[in-house]
Design a protein around this motif. Structure first.
Motif, PDB file in Angstrom:
ATOM      1  N   ASP A  42       0.828  -1.203   0.000  1.00 15.74           N
ATOM      2  CA  ASP A  42       0.000   0.000   0.000  1.00 15.74           C
ATOM      3  C   ASP A  42       0.868   1.261   0.000  1.00 15.74           C
ATOM      4  O   ASP A  42       0.589   2.223  -0.720  1.00 15.74           O
ATOM      5  CB  ASP A  42      -0.905  -0.030   1.237  1.00 15.74           C
ATOM      6  CG  ASP A  42      -2.209   0.682   1.041  1.00 15.74           C
ATOM      7  OD1 ASP A  42      -2.683   0.820  -0.099  1.00 15.74           O
ATOM      8  OD2 ASP A  42      -2.789   1.107   2.060  1.00 15.74           O
ATOM      9  N   THR A  43       1.926   1.256   0.783  1.00 10.83           N
ATOM     10  CA  THR A  43       2.844   2.399   0.842  1.00 10.83           C
ATOM     11  C   THR A  43       3.491   2.650  -0.508  1.00 10.83           C
ATOM     12  O   THR A  43       3.547   3.793  -0.980  1.00 10.83           O
ATOM     13  CB  THR A  43       3.920   2.155   1.919  1.00 10.83           C
ATOM     14  OG1 THR A  43       3.280   2.095   3.198  1.00 10.83           O
ATOM     15  CG2 THR A  43       4.975   3.250   1.924  1.00 10.83           C
ATOM     16  N   ALA A  44       3.976   1.614  -1.161  1.00  6.80           N
ATOM     17  CA  ALA A  44       4.657   1.784  -2.450  1.00  6.80           C
ATOM     18  C   ALA A  44       3.711   2.349  -3.507  1.00  6.80           C
ATOM     19  O   ALA A  44       4.074   3.271  -4.253  1.00  6.80           O
ATOM     20  CB  ALA A  44       5.248   0.452  -2.917  1.00  6.80           C
ATOM     21  N   VAL A  45       2.496   1.831  -3.588  1.00 11.85           N
ATOM     22  CA  VAL A  45       1.541   2.315  -4.590  1.00 11.85           C
ATOM     23  C   VAL A  45       1.146   3.757  -4.304  1.00 11.85           C
ATOM     24  O   VAL A  45       1.196   4.617  -5.187  1.00 11.85           O
ATOM     25  CB  VAL A  45       0.289   1.411  -4.649  1.00 11.85           C
ATOM     26  CG1 VAL A  45      -0.821   2.062  -5.471  1.00 11.85           C
ATOM     27  CG2 VAL A  45       0.645   0.049  -5.220  1.00 11.85           C
ATOM     28  N   ASN A  46       0.767   4.039  -3.077  1.00  7.53           N
ATOM     29  CA  ASN A  46       0.281   5.376  -2.771  1.00  7.53           C
ATOM     30  C   ASN A  46       1.376   6.436  -2.821  1.00  7.53           C
ATOM     31  O   ASN A  46       1.114   7.569  -3.232  1.00  7.53           O
ATOM     32  CB  ASN A  46      -0.478   5.382  -1.451  1.00  7.53           C
ATOM     33  CG  ASN A  46      -1.815   4.694  -1.620  1.00  7.53           C
ATOM     34  OD1 ASN A  46      -2.603   5.065  -2.478  1.00  7.53           O
ATOM     35  ND2 ASN A  46      -2.059   3.668  -0.833  1.00  7.53           N
ATOM     36  N   ARG A  47       2.608   6.099  -2.455  1.00  9.02           N
ATOM     37  CA  ARG A  47       3.712   7.058  -2.625  1.00  9.02           C
ATOM     38  C   ARG A  47       3.851   7.437  -4.093  1.00  9.02           C
ATOM     39  O   ARG A  47       4.054   8.597  -4.428  1.00  9.02           O
ATOM     40  CB  ARG A  47       5.023   6.469  -2.122  1.00  9.02           C
ATOM     41  CG  ARG A  47       5.250   6.621  -0.662  1.00  9.02           C
ATOM     42  CD  ARG A  47       6.658   6.166  -0.315  1.00  9.02           C
ATOM     43  NE  ARG A  47       6.867   6.153   1.110  1.00  9.02           N
ATOM     44  CZ  ARG A  47       7.907   5.577   1.697  1.00  9.02           C
ATOM     45  NH1 ARG A  47       8.836   4.964   0.970  1.00  9.02           N
ATOM     46  NH2 ARG A  47       8.042   5.614   2.997  1.00  9.02           N
ATOM     47  N   TRP A  48       3.781   6.439  -4.974  1.00  7.93           N
ATOM     48  CA  TRP A  48       3.906   6.703  -6.407  1.00  7.93           C
ATOM     49  C   TRP A  48       2.778   7.606  -6.888  1.00  7.93           C
ATOM     50  O   TRP A  48       3.005   8.592  -7.569  1.00  7.93           O
ATOM     51  CB  TRP A  48       3.938   5.411  -7.213  1.00  7.93           C
ATOM     52  CG  TRP A  48       3.815   5.658  -8.685  1.00  7.93           C
ATOM     53  CD1 TRP A  48       2.715   5.456  -9.462  1.00  7.93           C
ATOM     54  CD2 TRP A  48       4.812   6.205  -9.552  1.00  7.93           C
ATOM     55  NE1 TRP A  48       2.973   5.829 -10.762  1.00  7.93           N
ATOM     56  CE2 TRP A  48       4.249   6.301 -10.842  1.00  7.93           C
ATOM     57  CE3 TRP A  48       6.121   6.626  -9.360  1.00  7.93           C
ATOM     58  CZ2 TRP A  48       4.947   6.788 -11.935  1.00  7.93           C
ATOM     59  CZ3 TRP A  48       6.825   7.117 -10.452  1.00  7.93           C
ATOM     60  CH2 TRP A  48       6.241   7.186 -11.711  1.00  7.93           C
ATOM     61  N   LEU A  49       1.545   7.264  -6.532  1.00  6.32           N
ATOM     62  CA  LEU A  49       0.395   8.029  -7.007  1.00  6.32           C
ATOM     63  C   LEU A  49       0.409   9.463  -6.488  1.00  6.32           C
ATOM     64  O   LEU A  49       0.096  10.405  -7.229  1.00  6.32           O
ATOM     65  CB  LEU A  49      -0.902   7.332  -6.601  1.00  6.32           C
ATOM     66  CG  LEU A  49      -1.135   5.964  -7.233  1.00  6.32           C
ATOM     67  CD1 LEU A  49      -2.414   5.336  -6.682  1.00  6.32           C
ATOM     68  CD2 LEU A  49      -1.158   6.040  -8.749  1.00  6.32           C
ATOM     69  N   ILE A  50       0.793   9.660  -5.242  1.00  5.20           N
ATOM     70  CA  ILE A  50       0.864  11.006  -4.681  1.00  5.20           C
ATOM     71  C   ILE A  50       1.979  11.797  -5.353  1.00  5.20           C
ATOM     72  O   ILE A  50       1.781  12.943  -5.779  1.00  5.20           O
ATOM     73  CB  ILE A  50       1.044  10.948  -3.153  1.00  5.20           C
ATOM     74  CG1 ILE A  50      -0.240  10.410  -2.504  1.00  5.20           C
ATOM     75  CG2 ILE A  50       1.407  12.326  -2.592  1.00  5.20           C
ATOM     76  CD1 ILE A  50      -0.083  10.006  -1.047  1.00  5.20           C
ATOM     77  N   ALA A  51       3.159  11.184  -5.498  1.00  2.00           N
ATOM     78  CA  ALA A  51       4.291  11.871  -6.134  1.00  2.00           C
ATOM     79  C   ALA A  51       3.996  12.236  -7.586  1.00  2.00           C
ATOM     80  O   ALA A  51       4.442  13.274  -8.078  1.00  2.00           O
ATOM     81  CB  ALA A  51       5.548  11.003  -6.046  1.00  2.00           C
ATOM     82  N   ALA A  52       3.219  11.391  -8.266  1.00  2.00           N
ATOM     83  CA  ALA A  52       2.885  11.633  -9.675  1.00  2.00           C
ATOM     84  C   ALA A  52       1.716  12.606  -9.837  1.00  2.00           C
ATOM     85  O   ALA A  52       1.312  12.904 -10.963  1.00  2.00           O
ATOM     86  CB  ALA A  52       2.566  10.305 -10.364  1.00  2.00           C
ATOM     87  N   GLY A  53       1.161  13.082  -8.720  1.00  2.00           N
ATOM     88  CA  GLY A  53       0.042  14.007  -8.782  1.00  2.00           C
ATOM     89  C   GLY A  53      -1.275  13.368  -9.170  1.00  2.00           C
ATOM     90  O   GLY A  53      -2.204  14.052  -9.594  1.00  2.00           O
ATOM     91  N   ALA A  54      -1.373  12.058  -9.000  1.00  2.00           N
ATOM     92  CA  ALA A  54      -2.576  11.328  -9.408  1.00  2.00           C
ATOM     93  C   ALA A  54      -3.498  10.993  -8.236  1.00  2.00           C
ATOM     94  O   ALA A  54      -4.582  10.473  -8.454  1.00  2.00           O
ATOM     95  CB  ALA A  54      -2.176  10.041 -10.112  1.00  2.00           C
ATOM     96  N   LEU A  55      -3.078  11.291  -7.019  1.00  5.08           N
ATOM     97  CA  LEU A  55      -3.894  10.974  -5.851  1.00  5.08           C
ATOM     98  C   LEU A  55      -3.747  12.083  -4.816  1.00  5.08           C
ATOM     99  O   LEU A  55      -2.632  12.442  -4.438  1.00  5.08           O
ATOM    100  CB  LEU A  55      -3.458   9.640  -5.233  1.00  5.08           C
ATOM    101  CG  LEU A  55      -4.140   9.252  -3.914  1.00  5.08           C
ATOM    102  CD1 LEU A  55      -5.634   8.989  -4.128  1.00  5.08           C
ATOM    103  CD2 LEU A  55      -3.461   8.037  -3.298  1.00  5.08           C
ATOM    104  N   ASP A  56      -4.869  12.601  -4.376  1.00  7.90           N
ATOM    105  CA  ASP A  56      -4.927  13.509  -3.233  1.00  7.90           C
ATOM    106  C   ASP A  56      -5.723  12.764  -2.167  1.00  7.90           C
ATOM    107  O   ASP A  56      -6.957  12.753  -2.203  1.00  7.90           O
ATOM    108  CB  ASP A  56      -5.610  14.821  -3.603  1.00  7.90           C
ATOM    109  CG  ASP A  56      -5.729  15.776  -2.423  1.00  7.90           C
ATOM    110  OD1 ASP A  56      -5.492  15.355  -1.260  1.00  7.90           O
ATOM    111  OD2 ASP A  56      -6.082  16.945  -2.656  1.00  7.90           O
ATOM    112  N   PRO A  57      -5.033  12.107  -1.225  1.00  2.88           N
ATOM    113  CA  PRO A  57      -5.738  11.242  -0.281  1.00  2.88           C
ATOM    114  C   PRO A  57      -6.663  11.993   0.679  1.00  2.88           C
ATOM    115  O   PRO A  57      -7.560  11.394   1.264  1.00  2.88           O
ATOM    116  CB  PRO A  57      -4.618  10.537   0.475  1.00  2.88           C
ATOM    117  CG  PRO A  57      -3.431  11.411   0.312  1.00  2.88           C
ATOM    118  CD  PRO A  57      -3.590  12.108  -1.001  1.00  2.88           C
TER     119      PRO A  57
END
Length: 147
Positions: A42-57
């Protein structure tokens, strides 16, 4: 005759993130407890998505909910240790994504554990599936490798 799963090589994953184990990750047997591996995924996926600007949790209109997950264990990890989490995207659907992950002891050539999970992307308020936002699809593309 059944096929026994085998550890995967680093070439299976286009993206890596380093996660450091914590004292509390170890169980009574002296290795990282099996449930912690899912947290690493979960950490690896969400770090990527947040860094790529694709997720605002915290405020995004669209969020991913895990609907399926699996992990296969090949070698123990423990504290203190740095874990290299490999990430790839195996399938992009209309409202879902299948992520595949591999956890490697730092510098090791084969996975200590390999698994997957599926996110279904939903409207934050209604929790109903929605089409993947363009920014998310763009962030996923570099993670897609041939099977």
């Amino acid at each position: 005759m059944s096929h026994r799963p085998q550890p995967l090589p680093r070439s299976h994953y286009p993206r890596y993130d380093t996660i450091t184990t914590r004292w509390m990750d170890n169980d009574a047997y002296g290795h990282v407890n099996n449930v912690v591996y899912y947290s690493f995924f979960d950490t690896a996926v969400n770090r990527w998505l947040i860094a790529a600007g694709a997720l605002d949790p915290h405020a995004g209109d669209v969020i991913g909910l895990v609907v399926e997950t699996q992990c296969r264990y090949f070698a123990p990890l423990s504290f203190p240790q740095r874990v290299e989490a490999g990430l790839r995207v195996a399938h992009i659907g209309r409202s879902s994504v299948r992520y595949e992950l591999g956890l490697f002891a730092e510098g090791e050539p084969l996975t200590a554990a390999a698994g997957h999970f599926v996110h279904v992307y939903v409207d934050r308020a209604t929790r109903r599936p929605v089409a993947l936002p363009p920014a998310l699809v763009a962030a996923l593309q570099p993670l897609v490798l041939p099977a």
